[in-house]
Design a protein around this motif. Sequence first.
Motif, PDB file in Angstrom:
ATOM      1  N   ASP A 144      -7.481   5.976  13.708  1.00 44.62           N
ATOM      2  CA  ASP A 144      -7.074   7.166  14.447  1.00 44.62           C
ATOM      3  C   ASP A 144      -6.300   8.084  13.510  1.00 44.62           C
ATOM      4  O   ASP A 144      -5.604   7.616  12.604  1.00 44.62           O
ATOM      5  CB  ASP A 144      -6.172   6.783  15.632  1.00 44.62           C
ATOM      6  CG  ASP A 144      -6.913   6.006  16.696  1.00 44.62           C
ATOM      7  OD1 ASP A 144      -8.084   6.334  16.961  1.00 44.62           O
ATOM      8  OD2 ASP A 144      -6.316   5.065  17.261  1.00 44.62           O
ATOM      9  N   ASP A 175       6.270   3.752  11.038  1.00 46.18           N
ATOM     10  CA  ASP A 175       4.841   3.477  11.219  1.00 46.18           C
ATOM     11  C   ASP A 175       4.012   3.934  10.026  1.00 46.18           C
ATOM     12  O   ASP A 175       3.078   3.251   9.606  1.00 46.18           O
ATOM     13  CB  ASP A 175       4.310   4.164  12.483  1.00 46.18           C
ATOM     14  CG  ASP A 175       4.821   3.524  13.760  1.00 46.18           C
ATOM     15  OD1 ASP A 175       5.287   2.363  13.724  1.00 46.18           O
ATOM     16  OD2 ASP A 175       4.756   4.197  14.806  1.00 46.18           O
ATOM     17  N   VAL A 176       4.346   5.103   9.464  1.00 48.00           N
ATOM     18  CA  VAL A 176       3.539   5.662   8.388  1.00 48.00           C
ATOM     19  C   VAL A 176       3.488   4.740   7.169  1.00 48.00           C
ATOM     20  O   VAL A 176       2.496   4.717   6.448  1.00 48.00           O
ATOM     21  CB  VAL A 176       4.021   7.082   8.011  1.00 48.00           C
ATOM     22  CG1 VAL A 176       5.374   7.063   7.304  1.00 48.00           C
ATOM     23  CG2 VAL A 176       2.981   7.804   7.183  1.00 48.00           C
ATOM     24  N   TRP A 220      -3.271  10.449  12.232  1.00 49.77           N
ATOM     25  CA  TRP A 220      -1.824  10.420  12.423  1.00 49.77           C
ATOM     26  C   TRP A 220      -1.212  11.524  11.574  1.00 49.77           C
ATOM     27  O   TRP A 220      -1.667  11.789  10.471  1.00 49.77           O
ATOM     28  CB  TRP A 220      -1.267   9.065  11.983  1.00 49.77           C
ATOM     29  CG  TRP A 220       0.162   8.852  12.353  1.00 49.77           C
ATOM     30  CD1 TRP A 220       1.247   8.937  11.529  1.00 49.77           C
ATOM     31  CD2 TRP A 220       0.672   8.521  13.633  1.00 49.77           C
ATOM     32  NE1 TRP A 220       2.389   8.674  12.225  1.00 49.77           N
ATOM     33  CE2 TRP A 220       2.064   8.415  13.524  1.00 49.77           C
ATOM     34  CE3 TRP A 220       0.081   8.302  14.870  1.00 49.77           C
ATOM     35  CZ2 TRP A 220       2.876   8.104  14.608  1.00 49.77           C
ATOM     36  CZ3 TRP A 220       0.886   7.986  15.945  1.00 49.77           C
ATOM     37  CH2 TRP A 220       2.262   7.893  15.810  1.00 49.77           C
ATOM     38  N   CYS A 230      -2.682  11.152   7.878  1.00 46.72           N
ATOM     39  CA  CYS A 230      -3.237   9.893   7.389  1.00 46.72           C
ATOM     40  C   CYS A 230      -4.015   9.237   8.525  1.00 46.72           C
ATOM     41  O   CYS A 230      -4.215   9.845   9.581  1.00 46.72           O
ATOM     42  CB  CYS A 230      -2.131   8.980   6.856  1.00 46.72           C
ATOM     43  SG  CYS A 230      -0.912   8.456   8.073  1.00 46.72           S
ATOM     44  N   ARG A 231      -4.446   8.013   8.322  1.00 47.53           N
ATOM     45  CA  ARG A 231      -5.198   7.255   9.324  1.00 47.53           C
ATOM     46  C   ARG A 231      -4.442   5.982   9.667  1.00 47.53           C
ATOM     47  O   ARG A 231      -3.857   5.344   8.784  1.00 47.53           O
ATOM     48  CB  ARG A 231      -6.584   6.871   8.796  1.00 47.53           C
ATOM     49  CG  ARG A 231      -7.501   8.035   8.595  1.00 47.53           C
ATOM     50  CD  ARG A 231      -8.100   8.381   9.901  1.00 47.53           C
ATOM     51  NE  ARG A 231      -9.065   9.462   9.774  1.00 47.53           N
ATOM     52  CZ  ARG A 231      -9.681   9.961  10.813  1.00 47.53           C
ATOM     53  NH1 ARG A 231      -9.459   9.484  12.013  1.00 47.53           N
ATOM     54  NH2 ARG A 231     -10.519  10.953  10.674  1.00 47.53           N
ATOM     55  N   THR A 232      -4.493   5.617  10.932  1.00 46.37           N
ATOM     56  CA  THR A 232      -3.932   4.343  11.357  1.00 46.37           C
ATOM     57  C   THR A 232      -4.931   3.238  11.021  1.00 46.37           C
ATOM     58  O   THR A 232      -6.098   3.529  10.736  1.00 46.37           O
ATOM     59  CB  THR A 232      -3.660   4.333  12.873  1.00 46.37           C
ATOM     60  OG1 THR A 232      -4.915   4.310  13.565  1.00 46.37           O
ATOM     61  CG2 THR A 232      -2.836   5.539  13.317  1.00 46.37           C
ATOM     62  N   PHE A 245       0.713   2.405   7.835  1.00 50.84           N
ATOM     63  CA  PHE A 245      -0.555   3.131   7.817  1.00 50.84           C
ATOM     64  C   PHE A 245      -1.000   3.386   6.384  1.00 50.84           C
ATOM     65  O   PHE A 245      -2.188   3.242   6.056  1.00 50.84           O
ATOM     66  CB  PHE A 245      -0.448   4.448   8.574  1.00 50.84           C
ATOM     67  CG  PHE A 245      -0.083   4.319  10.031  1.00 50.84           C
ATOM     68  CD1 PHE A 245      -0.226   3.119  10.724  1.00 50.84           C
ATOM     69  CD2 PHE A 245       0.407   5.406  10.721  1.00 50.84           C
ATOM     70  CE1 PHE A 245       0.108   3.007  12.068  1.00 50.84           C
ATOM     71  CE2 PHE A 245       0.740   5.310  12.064  1.00 50.84           C
ATOM     72  CZ  PHE A 245       0.590   4.108  12.743  1.00 50.84           C
TER      73      PHE A 245
END
Length: 159
Positions: A33, A56-57, A35, A27-29, A60
């Motif tokens: 960025d 965190d995910v 991830w 995925c993307r942050t 995101f």
Amino acid sequence: MNLTGPWDRSRVDEFLADATIPVRIGCRTPADDPWMVSLWFRWDGAVHCATGADADVVGFLAADDRVSFEISTNDPPYMGVRGRGRATTTADGDKRLLRSLLERYLGGTDNDLGDRLLRPEREEVHVRIEPERLHSWDFTGRMPSRAPPVETGPSDPSE
């Protein structure tokens, strides 16, 4: 959904339903960025994963729900399914999905990991990935299976 590769939908469904290897999710942050995260999953036409609400995910995916994913064998002959889709997250207050994943991957919830993850104060999230594209591959015809270790006899010459 677009399906490509050597497997038809029934073979894809069979592989994913039987696989007890983690799904790798890209995925993307929010800073754009890339991830990657690996999670246990189950398949029913969509990919279902469980993770902590503070992972965190989760944030995101709230910022950008587009994901890529792969479920593939780690030993020859290599085979698997990769794809892309959209992810949604919902609270899993009773931890039903997490319990089913502990059963699937560890054979039950009565273990140290289950005790830690199923604590009442821990908040759990259900991640559901709706695939838009799937691609299978299977190198069985081009690649030998990993051979079992060769027995060489006793290591002590006096035996």
